[in-house]
Enzyme design. Sequence first.
Site, PDB file in Angstrom:
ATOM      1  N   GLN A 258       6.085   0.250  -3.111  1.00  0.00           N
ATOM      2  CA  GLN A 258       6.073  -0.832  -2.117  1.00  0.00           C
ATOM      3  C   GLN A 258       7.244  -1.789  -2.369  1.00  0.00           C
ATOM      4  O   GLN A 258       7.366  -2.386  -3.435  1.00  0.00           O
ATOM      5  CB  GLN A 258       4.751  -1.607  -2.126  1.00  0.00           C
ATOM      6  CG  GLN A 258       4.651  -2.496  -0.871  1.00  0.00           C
ATOM      7  CD  GLN A 258       3.427  -3.385  -0.824  1.00  0.00           C
ATOM      8  OE1 GLN A 258       3.093  -4.033  -1.811  1.00  0.00           O
ATOM      9  NE2 GLN A 258       2.772  -3.461   0.329  1.00  0.00           N
TER      10      GLN A 258
ATOM     11  N   TYR B 161       5.002 -12.646   3.328  1.00  0.00           N
ATOM     12  CA  TYR B 161       6.232 -12.558   2.541  1.00  0.00           C
ATOM     13  C   TYR B 161       7.455 -12.461   3.467  1.00  0.00           C
ATOM     14  O   TYR B 161       7.324 -12.595   4.684  1.00  0.00           O
ATOM     15  CB  TYR B 161       6.133 -11.401   1.535  1.00  0.00           C
ATOM     16  CG  TYR B 161       4.992 -11.646   0.557  1.00  0.00           C
ATOM     17  CD1 TYR B 161       5.012 -12.763  -0.276  1.00  0.00           C
ATOM     18  CD2 TYR B 161       3.886 -10.807   0.504  1.00  0.00           C
ATOM     19  CE1 TYR B 161       3.956 -13.028  -1.153  1.00  0.00           C
ATOM     20  CE2 TYR B 161       2.817 -11.062  -0.361  1.00  0.00           C
ATOM     21  CZ  TYR B 161       2.866 -12.166  -1.185  1.00  0.00           C
ATOM     22  OH  TYR B 161       1.821 -12.442  -2.036  1.00  0.00           O
TER      23      TYR B 161
ATOM     24  N   ARG C  23       3.991  -1.922   6.132  1.00  0.00           N
ATOM     25  CA  ARG C  23       2.745  -2.705   6.170  1.00  0.00           C
ATOM     26  C   ARG C  23       2.975  -3.977   6.975  1.00  0.00           C
ATOM     27  O   ARG C  23       3.982  -4.668   6.776  1.00  0.00           O
ATOM     28  CB  ARG C  23       2.294  -3.051   4.749  1.00  0.00           C
ATOM     29  CG  ARG C  23       0.861  -3.538   4.709  1.00  0.00           C
ATOM     30  CD  ARG C  23       0.292  -3.660   3.318  1.00  0.00           C
ATOM     31  NE  ARG C  23      -1.142  -3.372   3.377  1.00  0.00           N
ATOM     32  CZ  ARG C  23      -2.008  -3.665   2.424  1.00  0.00           C
ATOM     33  NH1 ARG C  23      -1.605  -4.243   1.311  1.00  0.00           N
ATOM     34  NH2 ARG C  23      -3.284  -3.383   2.569  1.00  0.00           N
TER      35      ARG C  23
ATOM     36  N   ARG D 257      -9.571  -2.929  -4.430  1.00  0.00           N
ATOM     37  CA  ARG D 257     -10.359  -3.378  -5.582  1.00  0.00           C
ATOM     38  C   ARG D 257     -11.277  -2.306  -6.175  1.00  0.00           C
ATOM     39  O   ARG D 257     -11.332  -2.179  -7.413  1.00  0.00           O
ATOM     40  CB  ARG D 257     -11.128  -4.653  -5.205  1.00  0.00           C
ATOM     41  CG  ARG D 257     -10.189  -5.854  -5.089  1.00  0.00           C
ATOM     42  CD  ARG D 257     -10.782  -6.974  -4.288  1.00  0.00           C
ATOM     43  NE  ARG D 257     -10.870  -6.636  -2.861  1.00  0.00           N
ATOM     44  CZ  ARG D 257     -11.174  -7.502  -1.909  1.00  0.00           C
ATOM     45  NH1 ARG D 257     -11.426  -8.763  -2.219  1.00  0.00           N
ATOM     46  NH2 ARG D 257     -11.216  -7.128  -0.648  1.00  0.00           N
TER      47      ARG D 257
HETATM   48  C1  LIG Z   1      -5.387  -8.065  -7.255  1.00  0.00           C
HETATM   49  C2  LIG Z   1      -4.815  -7.714  -5.918  1.00  0.00           C
HETATM   50  C3  LIG Z   1      -3.452  -7.502  -5.785  1.00  0.00           C
HETATM   51  C4  LIG Z   1      -2.900  -7.161  -4.548  1.00  0.00           C
HETATM   52  N1  LIG Z   1      -1.560  -6.890  -4.472  1.00  0.00           N
HETATM   53  C5  LIG Z   1      -1.026  -6.474  -3.298  1.00  0.00           C
HETATM   54  C6  LIG Z   1       0.334  -6.073  -3.229  1.00  0.00           C
HETATM   55  O1  LIG Z   1       1.068  -6.032  -4.225  1.00  0.00           O
HETATM   56  N2  LIG Z   1       0.816  -5.692  -2.015  1.00  0.00           N
HETATM   57  C7  LIG Z   1       0.038  -5.700  -0.888  1.00  0.00           C
HETATM   58  O2  LIG Z   1       0.532  -5.356   0.186  1.00  0.00           O
HETATM   59  N3  LIG Z   1      -1.262  -6.029  -0.940  1.00  0.00           N
HETATM   60  C8  LIG Z   1      -1.821  -6.392  -2.117  1.00  0.00           C
HETATM   61  N4  LIG Z   1      -3.163  -6.672  -2.180  1.00  0.00           N
HETATM   62  C9  LIG Z   1      -4.030  -6.403  -1.009  1.00  0.00           C
HETATM   63  C10 LIG Z   1      -4.628  -4.989  -1.123  1.00  0.00           C
HETATM   64  O3  LIG Z   1      -3.618  -4.008  -0.921  1.00  0.00           O
HETATM   65  C11 LIG Z   1      -5.754  -4.750  -0.079  1.00  0.00           C
HETATM   66  O4  LIG Z   1      -5.261  -5.000   1.217  1.00  0.00           O
HETATM   67  C12 LIG Z   1      -6.968  -5.631  -0.330  1.00  0.00           C
HETATM   68  O5  LIG Z   1      -7.345  -5.601  -1.697  1.00  0.00           O
HETATM   69  C13 LIG Z   1      -8.168  -5.206   0.535  1.00  0.00           C
HETATM   70  O6  LIG Z   1      -8.624  -3.909   0.198  1.00  0.00           O
HETATM   71  P1  LIG Z   1      -9.972  -3.695  -0.693  1.00  0.00           P
HETATM   72  O7  LIG Z   1     -11.083  -4.441   0.025  1.00  0.00           O
HETATM   73  O8  LIG Z   1     -10.202  -2.210  -0.700  1.00  0.00           O
HETATM   74  O9  LIG Z   1      -9.711  -4.280  -2.030  1.00  0.00           O
HETATM   75  C14 LIG Z   1      -3.732  -7.059  -3.401  1.00  0.00           C
HETATM   76  C15 LIG Z   1      -5.101  -7.283  -3.540  1.00  0.00           C
HETATM   77  C16 LIG Z   1      -5.661  -7.614  -4.766  1.00  0.00           C
HETATM   78  C17 LIG Z   1      -7.143  -7.803  -4.885  1.00  0.00           C
END
Ligand SMILES: Cc1cc2nc3c(=O)[nH]c(=O)nc-3n(C[C@H](O)[C@H](O)[C@H](O)COP(=O)(O)O)c2cc1C
Length: 346
Positions: A99, A178, A225, A316
């Site tokens: 990414q 971003y 994205r 998560r």
């Molecule tokens: C700890 C953490 C770090 C994340 N880092 C990124 C990231 O680097 N880039 C991004 O596009 N989204 C990031 N996200 C968003 C996740 O890609 C995802 O959209 C979000 O966790 C929802 O999905 P889930 O309910 O399956 O966790 C992050 C989310 C969490 C919880």
Amino acid sequence: MENLLQPFTLNDKITLKNKVLMAPLTRCMADDDLVPTQSMADYYARRAETGLIITEATIIRPDGQGYPNTPGIFNEKQIKGWKVVTDAVHQRGGKIFLQLWHTGRVAHPYFFDGDFVLGASAIGIEGTVPRVRELKYTVPKAASLQEIEQLIQDYRQAAANARIAGFDGVEIHGANGYLLDQFLHYSSNVREDEYGQTPENMTRFPLAVVDAVSHEIGAERCGLRLSPGAYFNMEKDPRDRQVFDYLLSELDKRTLAYLHVGIFDDAMTFDYLGGSVSAYMREHSRQTLVGVGGYSAESGSTAIANQQFDLLAIGRPLIANPDYVERVRTGQSLVEYSDVMLATLV
Ligand SMILES: Cc1cc2nc3c(=O)[nH]c(=O)nc-3n(C[C@H](O)[C@H](O)[C@H](O)COP(=O)(O)O)c2cc1C
């Protein structure tokens, strides 16, 4: 949940062994030169059973950094570090996209010893850098036309570096408030030049990045994205709808590897989008769509069966369950995620 475990052909270059993707997850565990470590290689390799790993957001150049110890892809050491990761994932039969990230106004000069950060316009966000609470966000400098040109080149170079590092492709991070997203929303973009005021202008820079990266490594290796619904580091403005309508129609003139919904909870709805972000993107785009945000294997499988999206990204739960796909396949229960788990790479 059978449908989740079926292979999916993205295009004639890339076939995924199943429809469960690892969502990008920032972990802030690169070393102090922003080089990926062996622990990170082991962490990603443990998740190689997913159809595609999308790495944590990785900065394309020093002034893109907004959090401590986020990895980079702009020098030899970082490319070598990532090669260890991609080799480990490939040895386990996995596929992995990097990414590509520039945080724009969410960056902080502290991280790169700079004088200022760049944004679409000189409009800052409130608050302090997570994990480094004493660092208040600054007001960005609006990127000049020359700086925008250079950024496009730097995204292109980062994609080339990703291929040298062995990645199967890249996901351009155009979401979550971003840099690229800052051009796509009226609350962060008040430019009066050819990058502001109208949907055509506001999408110009993100589309130029998509085209530069596609030209460098092939559109079939390039995902994107997007966050049409402002929910993080961004204020809502109903006029944003026209920007994303235009962007999605322009993207439909290209065939990317996929589009990825940028959201934490896909149950969120936005008046000006007429519902959830995934429903809006499905309706307005013909690209392969990756859904995400609060899904279980059950609800994600149902959403795919209902054609709400084609592939499911899991965030998560994959931190809590490195063997997520195996657990789904064998019907085992899952370990519940908790934020405490962010402290270690397991
Ligand atoms: C700890 C953490 C770090 C994340 N880092 C990124 C990231 O680097 N880039 C991004 O596009 N989204 C990031 N996200 C968003 C996740 O890609 C995802 O959209 C979000 O966790 C929802 O999905 P889930 O309910 O399956 O966790 C992050 C989310 C969490 C919880």
